[in-house]
Design a protein around this motif. Structure first.
Motif, PDB file in Angstrom:
ATOM      1  N   LEU A 113       0.811  -1.217   0.000  1.00 58.45           N
ATOM      2  CA  LEU A 113       0.000   0.000   0.000  1.00 58.45           C
ATOM      3  C   LEU A 113       0.846   1.270   0.000  1.00 58.45           C
ATOM      4  N   THR A 168      -0.025   4.673  -1.902  1.00 57.19           N
ATOM      5  CA  THR A 168      -1.451   4.710  -2.230  1.00 57.19           C
ATOM      6  C   THR A 168      -2.192   5.609  -1.232  1.00 57.19           C
ATOM      7  N   TRP A 206      -4.103   4.716   0.959  1.00 61.01           N
ATOM      8  CA  TRP A 206      -4.250   4.041   2.243  1.00 61.01           C
ATOM      9  C   TRP A 206      -2.912   3.884   2.983  1.00 61.01           C
ATOM     10  N   GLN A 211     -10.760  -1.967   4.040  1.00 61.37           N
ATOM     11  CA  GLN A 211     -10.802  -0.796   4.918  1.00 61.37           C
ATOM     12  C   GLN A 211     -12.001  -0.917   5.840  1.00 61.37           C
ATOM     13  N   VAL A 259      -6.791  -0.302   7.780  1.00 64.01           N
ATOM     14  CA  VAL A 259      -6.681  -1.368   6.791  1.00 64.01           C
ATOM     15  C   VAL A 259      -6.559  -2.669   7.574  1.00 64.01           C
ATOM     16  N   VAL A 303      -8.865  -3.103  -0.516  1.00 64.77           N
ATOM     17  CA  VAL A 303      -7.745  -2.226  -0.858  1.00 64.77           C
ATOM     18  C   VAL A 303      -6.506  -3.007  -1.289  1.00 64.77           C
ATOM     19  N   TYR A 304      -6.541  -4.314  -1.097  1.00 60.51           N
ATOM     20  CA  TYR A 304      -5.408  -5.149  -1.499  1.00 60.51           C
ATOM     21  C   TYR A 304      -5.913  -6.544  -1.833  1.00 60.51           C
TER      22      TYR A 304
END
Length: 302
Positions: free
Chosen positions: A111, A114, A116, A158, A237, A260-261
């Protein structure tokens, strides 16, 4: 299950994991006007241990079998001490924090740069096995596979502070409510309502207490980060496996939270590679005692 088109029952069968059973499916056929129809279908689970090994099958698979044995017996690191999951269901243990560390590092690195990147990364892991052990000394791929027995991949979502609290409350339902006073045997307070061990999640990155003398839904009595209470609107996260993220276990929020990943990396392989790269598994590098079971604010098991 019913076929929505024909309205007929559909036979479903699923053998148990790792070849412990196979499914025998029997069909009854009836010939009418030159056409065969299936008039009945039944399935029987056969335990493979009840049948002798077939020498022809052993001969065909011997090379692949030996290659697999050689692979899993490879030494990947040295552990500075014995680590075990024996008490991971009810106490914080270094061996689960090994999983948490690898998941956290992987997501945190991915991340970088990014939107986040500045959010705290939490991680979730479950005690899949009660018998997993990293011996003091050589740790093999077999040992790591014994700790992480499923082919899960790593994802991250998230979540808010309020959602994290809800998640922990659901996890805490794994425990049977204990009396306000008196001795407690930790071996008897888990698996409430038949909840399997793999549906009890431990969270890293925050500090928390679970008061198991309280009713389900009221057990998270402390939830902090950096010594401060976690705000409901705080953003995190959270590293999870794909089973949990897709709704496995019925935990709140995680299946609908923004992803988010998701690089489709297998968690077990990440553990192996982390150990290989460092060569040493030392709890001093990753173990953080961040959670405990309590009763009326006091540690339950001390």
């Amino acid at each position: 299950m019913v076929n929505e088109v024909t309205g007929e029952e559909v036979l479903l069968t699923q053998p148990y994991r790792w070849g412990a059973t196979v499914s025998q499916v029997d069909f009854e056929l009836t010939k009418t006007r030159g056409q065969w129809d299936v008039t009945e279908a039944t399935a029987t689970a056969l335990r493979t241990r009840d049948y002798p090994e077939d020498p022809d099958v052993l001969a065909v698979t011997d090379e692949a079998h030996q290659a697999t044995v050689d692979y899993v017996n490879q030494v990947v690191a040295t552990s500075t001490e014995e680590l075990t999951t024996l008490t991971s269901r009810y106490s914080d243990t270094p061996i689960l924090d090994f999983i948490q560390q690898v998941q956290t590092e992987t997501v945190d690195a991915a991340l970088g740069g990014t939107e986040w990147a500045d959010l705290p990364v939490l991680s979730i892991a479950a005690p899949f096995s009660r018998e997993a052990v990293f011996p003091e000394g050589d740790v093999t791929i077999r040992d790591i596979a014994g700790l992480y027995v499923f082919d899960n991949t790593l994802e991250a979502v998230q979540m808010t502070g309020a959602q994290v609290r809800d998640y922990l409350e659901e996890s805490a339902s794994y425990f049977t409510q204990v009396p306000d006073t008196g001795p407690v045997d930790p071996e008897t307070i888990t698996n409430a309502d038949g909840t399997p061990d793999y549906n009890y999640d431990v969270l890293s990155g925050v500090d928390y207490d679970l008061d198991v003398s309280r009713p389900v839904g009221e057990r998270v009595t402390r939830l902090e980060i950096d010594g401060e209470p976690v705000a409901d609107d705080a953003r995190f996260v959270v590293a999870v496996n794909n089973y949990r993220r897709s709704g496995g276990g019925g935990f709140p929020h995680v299946s609908t939270a923004p992803v988010v990943y998701n690089e489709q990396l297998e968690i077990r392989q990440l553990l192996i590679e982390w150990a290989q790269e460092r060569g040493v598994i030392d709890p001093a590098d990753f173990y953080v005692e961040n959670w405990q079971l309590v009763r009326n604010g006091e540690p339950l098991l001390d």
